[in-house]
Design a protein around this motif. Structure first.
Motif, PDB file in Angstrom:
ATOM      1  N   PHE A  26      41.381  38.097  54.802  1.00  0.00           N
ATOM      2  CA  PHE A  26      40.839  37.270  55.500  1.00  0.00           C
ATOM      3  C   PHE A  26      40.445  36.147  54.731  1.00  0.00           C
ATOM      4  N   SER A  27      40.448  36.138  53.179  1.00  0.00           N
ATOM      5  CA  SER A  27      39.563  35.025  52.626  1.00  0.00           C
ATOM      6  C   SER A  27      40.907  33.915  52.698  1.00  0.00           C
ATOM      7  N   PHE A  28      41.758  34.004  52.461  1.00  0.00           N
ATOM      8  CA  PHE A  28      43.321  33.526  53.057  1.00  0.00           C
ATOM      9  C   PHE A  28      44.979  33.569  53.127  1.00  0.00           C
ATOM     10  N   ASP A  29      44.178  34.269  54.936  1.00  0.00           N
ATOM     11  CA  ASP A  29      45.340  35.002  55.571  1.00  0.00           C
ATOM     12  C   ASP A  29      46.266  35.104  54.558  1.00  0.00           C
ATOM     13  N   GLU A  46      44.009  27.479  45.177  1.00  0.00           N
ATOM     14  CA  GLU A  46      43.377  27.243  46.971  1.00  0.00           C
ATOM     15  C   GLU A  46      45.426  27.176  47.438  1.00  0.00           C
ATOM     16  N   ARG A  53      47.393  30.265  49.673  1.00  0.00           N
ATOM     17  CA  ARG A  53      47.584  29.405  51.264  1.00  0.00           C
ATOM     18  C   ARG A  53      48.478  29.334  51.826  1.00  0.00           C
ATOM     19  N   LEU A  74      40.754  41.606  51.670  1.00  0.00           N
ATOM     20  CA  LEU A  74      39.319  40.734  51.010  1.00  0.00           C
ATOM     21  C   LEU A  74      40.607  39.537  50.408  1.00  0.00           C
ATOM     22  N   LEU A  75      41.577  38.912  50.111  1.00  0.00           N
ATOM     23  CA  LEU A  75      42.515  38.772  49.815  1.00  0.00           C
ATOM     24  C   LEU A  75      43.344  38.395  51.914  1.00  0.00           C
TER      25      LEU A  75
END
Length: 454
Positions: free
Chosen positions: A314-317, A114, A118, A311-312
């Motif tokens: 909003f979840s991981f910027d 993660e 990020r 999805l990527l």
């Protein structure tokens, strides 16, 4: 009589190319921007004979086999090892002493997946990262996933080229998993052959399995992952075109999702999109184009791609457009691409020569032989041959103009190579099967001896 003469002229040209290759392989080193060096290596004849024997057995029994996919998978999987064992560089070499070994080293560190995702833009700025800046984060994350999957080993003496035991452990695991994934590409190629109503749908898979880029470009995602993604996207798209109901939307969505995942691993497979309408035409030569139905499939495909990246984001910027722009700038600078007409003209010459040199003269020979009697074939075969041939020429032209690369396209363009073997398999007769398979195998050994992939 005309066809007879043309075929013999083509065969003579084929023989001349072979003689030039055997006696003058080192000439290519003198070509400006040529990527590979000429160096003779002695091959272990035992492993070579085992490989050639396995090819002969596969070719002998596959026409009547009840399990052709199993035979295709086995020859593709073990062929990589057999040819590797015959040379001077073991398959483990690629995980510690080549450029992409950087991914193996980085993935085997104690980094959080993660955190890497990020902070990917921070990671690629580090001086020890030479290849990651030209990739989306999915490439490194997949290597990290393989690291998590690799079984723990007891501390042993490992080669000095490895950083530590963790690096060796992942490298060893990759020598099993990547050839296996590469061999899986034979499945969608075979199924595409069936969808195109080929009389011998196993032939393009077998030709691909013994071709030079597949056998020699080992332990790279370009060989193990990308061709499987491109052919699977093509296959699911063709499946979608067979339906007019929910299955159309389902297969289109699955195709879009596979493409999205593939483009998250590498931007280089994006040109696969250009082949999809060509594959649809090849699989639907007898059906009229229904814009309304196909537009629903296109919308479903694009919806899957959009949802995946939203999805990527909003979840991981994660911003794929920003990463793509930075990757292409880095890639262009790395390759010395200044955008001038002279560099473009040089890349066109070098890339075309290198790509078709590594595929080998069998493609050109079989393509030419396929054109000669084309007017005698059914309308379906004629359309399929012309559709796919035109599509592949267009995609090559696109990558030449916008790929911003100079050399090493035997690896970078490997994702479209299966479609060339599909093309030449449309229209070759029984006796040409022998020429094709023997020609591909011998060409692979020739390149292995004098211009291996390191």
């Amino acid at each position: 009589m005309i066809n007879f003469n043309v075929k013999h002229i083509i065969f003579l040209l084929y023989a001349i190319v072979w003689m030039m290759a055997f006696f003058g392989l080192s000439i290519f080193e003198k070509i400006e921007a040529w990527h590979f060096t000429f160096q003779i290596q002695n091959l272990n004849i035992v492993w070579i004979l085992v490989w050639l024997g396995s090819i002969f057995i596969t070719y002998r029994y596959i026409p009547t086999s009840k399990h052709p996919l199993l035979l295709l998978f086995l020859i593709a999987y073990f062929g990589q090892y057999l040819v590797s064992f015959s040379g001077t560089s073991p398959i483990l070499f690629y995980t510690s002493e080549t450029g992409h070994a950087e991914f193996v080293v980085t993935a085997s560190r104690d980094f959080s997946m993660e955190d890497v995702f990020r902070r990917y833009e921070v990671l690629v700025e580090q001086p020890h990262q030479r290849f990651s800046p030209s990739k989306p984060p999915g490439q490194l994350l997949l290597y990290m996933l393989f690291d998590r999957m690799s079984p723990s080993l007891e501390p042993i003496q490992f080669p000095k080229s490895f950083v530590d035991m963790r690096h060796f452990q992942l490298g060893l695991y990759l020598t099993y998993i990547l050839p296996l994934l590469a061999a899986l590409t034979t499945i969608p190629i075979y199924l595409l052959g069936k969808e195109f109503k080929m009389s011998k749908p196993w032939l393009p898979s077998l030709l691909y399995s013994v071709s030079t880029p597949f056998v020699l470009v080992l332990m790279h995602f370009d060989q193990a992952i990308y061709p499987f993604i491109s052919t699977t996207v093509g296959l699911t798209t063709v499946y979608a075109s067979k339906y007019k109901n929910r299955k159309l939307l389902l297969f289109s969505f699955v195709s879009g999702l596979i493409f999205a995942i593939g483009s998250f691993i590498s931007f280089s497979i994006a040109p696969t999109l250009l082949l999809l309408p060509i594959l649809l035409l090849c699989a639907n030569t007898k059906n009229h184009l229904n814009i309304h139905i196909w537009s629903r499939g296109i919308l479903s495909f694009l919806t899957a791609v959009l949802l995946f990246y939203l999805l990527l984001y909003f979840s991981f910027d994660y911003n794929p457009i920003h990463r793509y722009q930075k990757a292409m700038i880095y890639h262009a600078n790395w390759k010395g691409w200044n955008g001038s007409w002279s560099i473009l003209w040089l890349s066109i010459r070098v890339n075309l020569l290198e790509y078709f040199w590594w595929i080998g003269p069998s493609v050109g020979f079989l393509f030419a032989k396929g054109i000669v009697p084309l007017d005698k074939e059914s309308t379906v075969i004629r359309k399929q041959f012309l559709y796919l041939g035109t599509g592949l020429l267009l995609i090559i032209a696109f990558m030449l103009c916008f790929g911003k690369t100079l050399g090493e396209v035997n690896r970078l363009w490997l994702f479209i190579t299966p479609f060339y073997w599909l093309l030449v398999s449309f229209n070759i007769d029984e006796k040409d099967h022998n020429i094709a398979i023997i020609g591909c195998s011998m060409w692979t050994l020739l390149i292995k001896i004098g211009m291996d992939f390191f």
